[in-house]
Design a protein around this motif. Structure first.
Motif, PDB file in Angstrom:
ATOM      1  N   ARG A  97       9.422   2.036 -22.555  1.00  0.00           N
ATOM      2  CA  ARG A  97      10.260   2.381 -23.692  1.00  0.00           C
ATOM      3  C   ARG A  97      11.260   1.262 -23.920  1.00  0.00           C
ATOM      4  O   ARG A  97      11.599   0.517 -23.003  1.00  0.00           O
ATOM      5  CB  ARG A  97      11.018   3.692 -23.441  1.00  0.00           C
ATOM      6  N   SER A  98      11.697   1.152 -25.122  1.00  0.00           N
ATOM      7  CA  SER A  98      12.808   0.250 -25.369  1.00  0.00           C
ATOM      8  C   SER A  98      13.512   0.791 -26.592  1.00  0.00           C
ATOM      9  O   SER A  98      12.886   1.077 -27.604  1.00  0.00           O
ATOM     10  CB  SER A  98      12.311  -1.164 -25.615  1.00  0.00           C
ATOM     11  N   SER A  99      14.784   0.981 -26.444  1.00  0.00           N
ATOM     12  CA  SER A  99      15.493   1.567 -27.573  1.00  0.00           C
ATOM     13  C   SER A  99      16.968   1.222 -27.512  1.00  0.00           C
ATOM     14  O   SER A  99      17.492   0.836 -26.484  1.00  0.00           O
ATOM     15  CB  SER A  99      15.333   3.085 -27.545  1.00  0.00           C
ATOM     16  N   TRP A 100      17.584   1.375 -28.634  1.00  0.00           N
ATOM     17  CA  TRP A 100      19.029   1.249 -28.694  1.00  0.00           C
ATOM     18  C   TRP A 100      19.635   2.447 -27.969  1.00  0.00           C
ATOM     19  O   TRP A 100      18.953   3.444 -27.749  1.00  0.00           O
ATOM     20  CB  TRP A 100      19.502   1.233 -30.152  1.00  0.00           C
ATOM     21  N   TYR A 101      20.890   2.329 -27.618  1.00  0.00           N
ATOM     22  CA  TYR A 101      21.582   3.491 -27.045  1.00  0.00           C
ATOM     23  C   TYR A 101      21.704   4.525 -28.151  1.00  0.00           C
ATOM     24  O   TYR A 101      22.229   4.246 -29.229  1.00  0.00           O
ATOM     25  CB  TYR A 101      22.973   3.104 -26.538  1.00  0.00           C
ATOM     26  N   GLU A 102      21.199   5.739 -27.889  1.00  0.00           N
ATOM     27  CA  GLU A 102      21.150   6.729 -28.966  1.00  0.00           C
ATOM     28  C   GLU A 102      22.354   7.651 -28.997  1.00  0.00           C
ATOM     29  O   GLU A 102      22.583   8.386 -29.930  1.00  0.00           O
ATOM     30  CB  GLU A 102      19.865   7.556 -28.839  1.00  0.00           C
ATOM     31  N   SER A 217      21.156  15.733 -28.880  1.00  0.00           N
ATOM     32  CA  SER A 217      21.626  14.545 -29.599  1.00  0.00           C
ATOM     33  C   SER A 217      22.111  13.477 -28.619  1.00  0.00           C
ATOM     34  O   SER A 217      22.670  12.466 -29.015  1.00  0.00           O
ATOM     35  CB  SER A 217      22.737  14.932 -30.574  1.00  0.00           C
ATOM     36  N   LYS A 218      21.909  13.731 -27.324  1.00  0.00           N
ATOM     37  CA  LYS A 218      22.199  12.755 -26.256  1.00  0.00           C
ATOM     38  C   LYS A 218      23.668  12.347 -26.213  1.00  0.00           C
ATOM     39  O   LYS A 218      24.007  11.182 -26.033  1.00  0.00           O
ATOM     40  CB  LYS A 218      21.323  11.494 -26.435  1.00  0.00           C
ATOM     41  N   ASP A 219      24.513  13.335 -26.408  1.00  0.00           N
ATOM     42  CA  ASP A 219      25.946  13.080 -26.450  1.00  0.00           C
ATOM     43  C   ASP A 219      26.620  13.881 -25.333  1.00  0.00           C
ATOM     44  O   ASP A 219      26.231  15.023 -25.066  1.00  0.00           O
ATOM     45  CB  ASP A 219      26.493  13.504 -27.815  1.00  0.00           C
ATOM     46  N   PHE A 220      27.611  13.296 -24.670  1.00  0.00           N
ATOM     47  CA  PHE A 220      28.296  14.024 -23.600  1.00  0.00           C
ATOM     48  C   PHE A 220      28.947  15.297 -24.123  1.00  0.00           C
ATOM     49  O   PHE A 220      28.720  16.386 -23.614  1.00  0.00           O
ATOM     50  CB  PHE A 220      29.360  13.133 -22.938  1.00  0.00           C
ATOM     51  N   GLY A 221      29.783  15.117 -25.147  1.00  0.00           N
ATOM     52  CA  GLY A 221      30.565  16.246 -25.644  1.00  0.00           C
ATOM     53  C   GLY A 221      29.706  17.356 -26.231  1.00  0.00           C
ATOM     54  O   GLY A 221      29.993  18.538 -26.040  1.00  0.00           O
ATOM     55  N   LYS A 222      28.635  16.966 -26.932  1.00  0.00           N
ATOM     56  CA  LYS A 222      27.838  17.974 -27.637  1.00  0.00           C
ATOM     57  C   LYS A 222      26.738  18.558 -26.761  1.00  0.00           C
ATOM     58  O   LYS A 222      26.339  19.702 -26.946  1.00  0.00           O
ATOM     59  CB  LYS A 222      27.200  17.344 -28.882  1.00  0.00           C
ATOM     60  N   ASP A 223      26.212  17.781 -25.835  1.00  0.00           N
ATOM     61  CA  ASP A 223      25.011  18.222 -25.107  1.00  0.00           C
ATOM     62  C   ASP A 223      25.201  18.364 -23.596  1.00  0.00           C
ATOM     63  O   ASP A 223      25.011  19.439 -23.041  1.00  0.00           O
ATOM     64  CB  ASP A 223      23.858  17.250 -25.380  1.00  0.00           C
ATOM     65  N   VAL A 224      25.570  17.275 -22.937  1.00  0.00           N
ATOM     66  CA  VAL A 224      25.563  17.285 -21.468  1.00  0.00           C
ATOM     67  C   VAL A 224      26.621  18.237 -20.900  1.00  0.00           C
ATOM     68  O   VAL A 224      26.320  19.074 -20.038  1.00  0.00           O
ATOM     69  CB  VAL A 224      25.756  15.856 -20.916  1.00  0.00           C
TER      70      VAL A 224
END
Lengths: 397, 371
Positions: A97-102, A217-224
């Motif tokens: 895989r290669s991607s920007w930080y999402e 959405s791979k976000d600390f506040g919203k997901d993790v």
């Protein structure tokens, strides 16, 4: 014995900071200049070293050139270490895989191998857009004492402003039972500062789960963080008392600069017990000339001042010529204010030239708005720039 | 490309000229110009000319120099090969501490012998000027000189050691006069504290001198061997200053208030010095600062005119500082008044204290004094 680090810091520095308009056209928000000689990232980096944390990953993505060059090998912050030190972590290509930080969580997830290299017990997650002095070691101590899996630093904000923040609803012992992102009717005034300490194993587990979740959405506040909370992990708030400013908007960046001024400043950068380290410009002492007037201001090295400077913060090598007046303004490095020009209630980026007798901005009052002149532009002589205008290109006569 | 020259700075030279300032430091580590030490000027000259190996000849009192230099990283001279190398003296029962330049060079032969650079640039540590060493080296090479002496034409400041140099139209040196009597205000060509030699040639003359019992570089080499050696001069036309007396120290600091002098010394080049991470200077609501140089970390509430403030100086409300040089971390109390004063580091002037000297004899206050 394997060498390890107790705590590794991960500094999220990829943000664009679009609300800073022209100031972040060419630079990432953490590299925006602040307080005459600093850049925003000096504060979290200095906090790290002053707290005894000497291993820092800086996650960059948006316009990283100036930020990368500024951080260099980390020597100005004493972060050039044989084991540990500061490391720039940019998005990369991999076999599968290669991607920007999402998102914030994805950025950290993609650098799992970096953190694991140090076999840490704790991970400190920081963001690169706040001005504050904070002892992370004290927060880590609290994290250990409560036996938490995650500790979130929080600041008490006025109730009227609470709906602008992520709010932590806590039990009397400080444990968190609910998050509310920008609640319309806040139940508490504890606002998350975007500073987290995780017990490393837990963080790694939840990052992997989050990555596997296609709906995240791979976000600390919203997901993790919500995922951890709903799984019943121990999460505590850590109350921070002191100056903390999100400098994400033009108005807050201007205000944070002004907070450095005065006999008893809101925010003191000259405290020798908590030095703010930075990459220093090679410049001679500033020269205040025969006709210069400098009052209630902060001036960096290399300035040449023949005009009048009041209630302002000037970066290194700024020239204020005779008859020019700079008031309630923030002027960044290497800009020139030519003779007879007037600058009021304005933020001027680096390498700007304000021509003779130009009038930039209006007297600061309740109706006035801050003017912004972007990096490297030239304002021709006699030009008038009215309240609240934001310019990225040269302004001709 | 490897550097073609290495530098050596004599850090304890001519100290008898300014005894007050070198009580606990070398002449090279005297604070100058707000945020510098004298040695920063020669070090910056060398670094800006691509020199990456600099030996610092030290004899005594060099603790402040070590503190200032550190690893050399602030001058980009923390290098695997070369970099800044501190050269303290050897001495024991049989081997006396050197007293002359030639004896000092003799003690350097080990260091010089191990290096591979073609040329050696010898600099006096008390000199302030912006030399283009690359140009001096090019002139040395072009003339195929044995020794190139940098000279400056100007008013000769009386000092313990002066070397007057005359040369023909091709810059070949025809006369060297060592410590002549000079009248006040006399103008002449004098040695400006920088010379270039081929490294191997220097090693040879040092060895030869030891064999013949020569002790003075100036008289035994430059004067006595003037006709047999190819000695050339390089006339330096820029701003030149050295630590010839307390009055000269005061004068050359004050001349930094002239823009032309600042441009000469600081302009168009990088001036390196030790980084201290001081906060930017703060000026209070009632501060009045005119015609002054202010370094980082200062907090000014009072009046400062025609003065040089080093890093971390505090000037309280109602204090008046005029025509003075205030070194690092001084505190000037409320209502105090200073005129033509030089205060060394960490001096505290208590409230309402009044002190004054004059330009010829500035009032000097020792390091750490509370008055």
């Amino acid at each position: 014995m394997q060498r390890r680090k107790e705590c590794v810091a991960m500094l999220l520095a990829g943000g664009q900071g679009s609300r800073l308009f022209a100031l972040t056209t060419d630079v990432a928000k953490p590299a925006v200049a602040f307080g005459a000689k600093y850049r925003i990232i000096d504060f979290p980096l200095s906090n790290c070293i002053n707290s005894g944390i000497d291993t820092v990953g800086v996650l960059t993505q948006y316009q990283p050139l100036i930020l990368n060059e500024y951080i260099g090998n980390g020597q100005p912050w004493d972060l050039d270490r044989a084991f540990g030190g500061v490391h720039i972590l940019s998005p990369y290509q991999a076999k599968t895989r290669s991607s920007w930080y999402e998102g914030t969580a994805n950025a950290i997830y993609q650098n799992m191998h970096f953190m694991k290299m140090y076999n840490p017990e704790y991970i400190l997650v920081l963001s690169g857009d706040h001005i504050y002095k904070m002892d992370y070691a004290a927060m880590l101590k609290a994290h250990k004492e409560t036996g938490a899996d995650c500790t979130i630093a929080a600041i008490d904000v006025p109730l009227s402003e609470a709906s602008r923040f992520g709010i932590l609803n806590t039990n009397p012992d400080g444990s968190i039972y609910q998050f509310e992102e920008k609640p319309k009717v806040p139940k508490s005034t504890l606002a998350s500062m975007g500073i987290y300490i995780f017990t490393a194993e837990k963080l790694f587990k939840y990052l992997e789960e989050d990555d596997a979740n296609p709906n995240s959405s791979k976000d600390f506040g919203k997901d993790v963080l919500p995922a951890m909370l709903s799984a019943g992990e121990k999460m505590f708030s850590y109350l921070f008392e002191g100056y903390w400013k999100d400098v994400g908007t033009i108005a807050s960046l201007w205000q944070a600069n002004m907070d450095l001024l005065g006999e008893e400043p809101e925010f003191d950068v000259s405290d020798k017990s908590w030095k703010i380290h930075s990459r220093n410009p090679l410049a001679p002492p500033e020269c205040i000339g025969e006709t210069g007037i400098v009052q209630n201001s902060m001036i960096a090295l290399g300035c040449e001042i023949e005009g009048e400077v009041k209630n302002s913060v000037l970066g290194s090598n700024v020239v204020v010529e005779k008859g020019a007046v700079v008031k309630d303004a923030v002027v960044l490095a290497n800009s020139v204010i030519k003779a007879g020009a007037t600058v009021s209630y304005t933020i001027i980026d680096e390498n700007v030239t304000v021509g003779e007798n130009a009038i930039i901005g209006v007297e600061k009052d309740s109706n006035a708005e801050i003017v912004v002149l972007g990096r490297g532009i030239c304002v021709e002589k006699g030009v008038k720039v009215s309240s609240g205008q934001k310019h990225e290109k040269d302004i001709l006569e | 490309m490897a550097a073609t020259a290495l530098g050596v700075i004599f850090c304890n030279i001519h100290e008898e000229n300014v005894p007050e300032l070198v009580r606990r430091r070398t002449i090279a580590s005297i604070p100058f110009g707000g945020r510098y030490r004298v040695i920063d000027f020669q070090l910056s000259n060398m670094v800006n000319s691509g020199i990456t190996t600099v030996g610092l000849m030290t004899n005594n009192n060099y603790r402040s120099l070590i503190d200032h230099i550190g690893s050399g990283k602030d001058w980009d001279l923390a290098r695997k090969d070369g970099g800044i190398i501190l050269l303290p003296p050897f001495s024991d029962k049989h081997d006396k501490l050197y007293t002359t330049r030639l004896e000092a060079l003799n003690s350097l032969s080990g260091f010089l012998g191990r290096r591979s650079e073609k040329y050696v640039v010898l600099c006096d540590g008390d000199v302030l000027a912006k030399f283009n060493i690359s140009e001096i080296l090019a002139a040395h090479e072009k003339k195929k000189a044995d020794i190139t002496l940098v000279t400056h034409c100007g008013e000769i400041e009386r000092a313990s050691e002066i070397m007057l140099i005359n040369a023909d139209e091709n810059d070949r040196v025809t006369e060297v006069k060592y410590t002549p009597h000079v009248k006040k205000g006399e103008v002449g060509n004098y040695y400006a504290g920088v010379m270039v030699l081929n490294r191997q040639f220097l090693l040879n003359i040092v060895e030869d001198s030891a064999v013949h019992g020569f002790t003075s570089f100036e008289t035994d080499i430059l004067i006595k061997q003037l006709s047999s050696l190819k000695i050339y001069r390089y006339d330096f036309k820029g701003y030149f200053a050295s630590m010839t007396s307390m009055a000269a120290y005061y004068k050359h600091n004050m001349r930094l208030l002239e823009k032309s002098v600042r441009d000469e010394l600081f302009g168009g080049r990088d001036m390196y010095t030790k980084v201290r991470d001081s906060a930017p200077s703060k000026y209070g609501a009632e501060a009045t600062v005119k015609n002054s140089l202010i370094s980082d970390g200062c907090e000014i509430e009072g009046v400062v005119e025609n003065s040089i403030l080093f890093r971390g100086v505090k000037v309280a409300k109602g204090a008046v500082v005029r025509n003075s040089i205030i070194m690092q971390d001084n505190v000037i109390g409320a209502g105090a008044s200073l005129s033509c004063v030089i205060t060394d580091k960490n001096v505290v002037i208590t409230d309402r204290r009044q002190l004054s000297g004059c330009e010829e004899i500035p009032f000097f206050i020792q390091k750490g004094t509370m008055l």
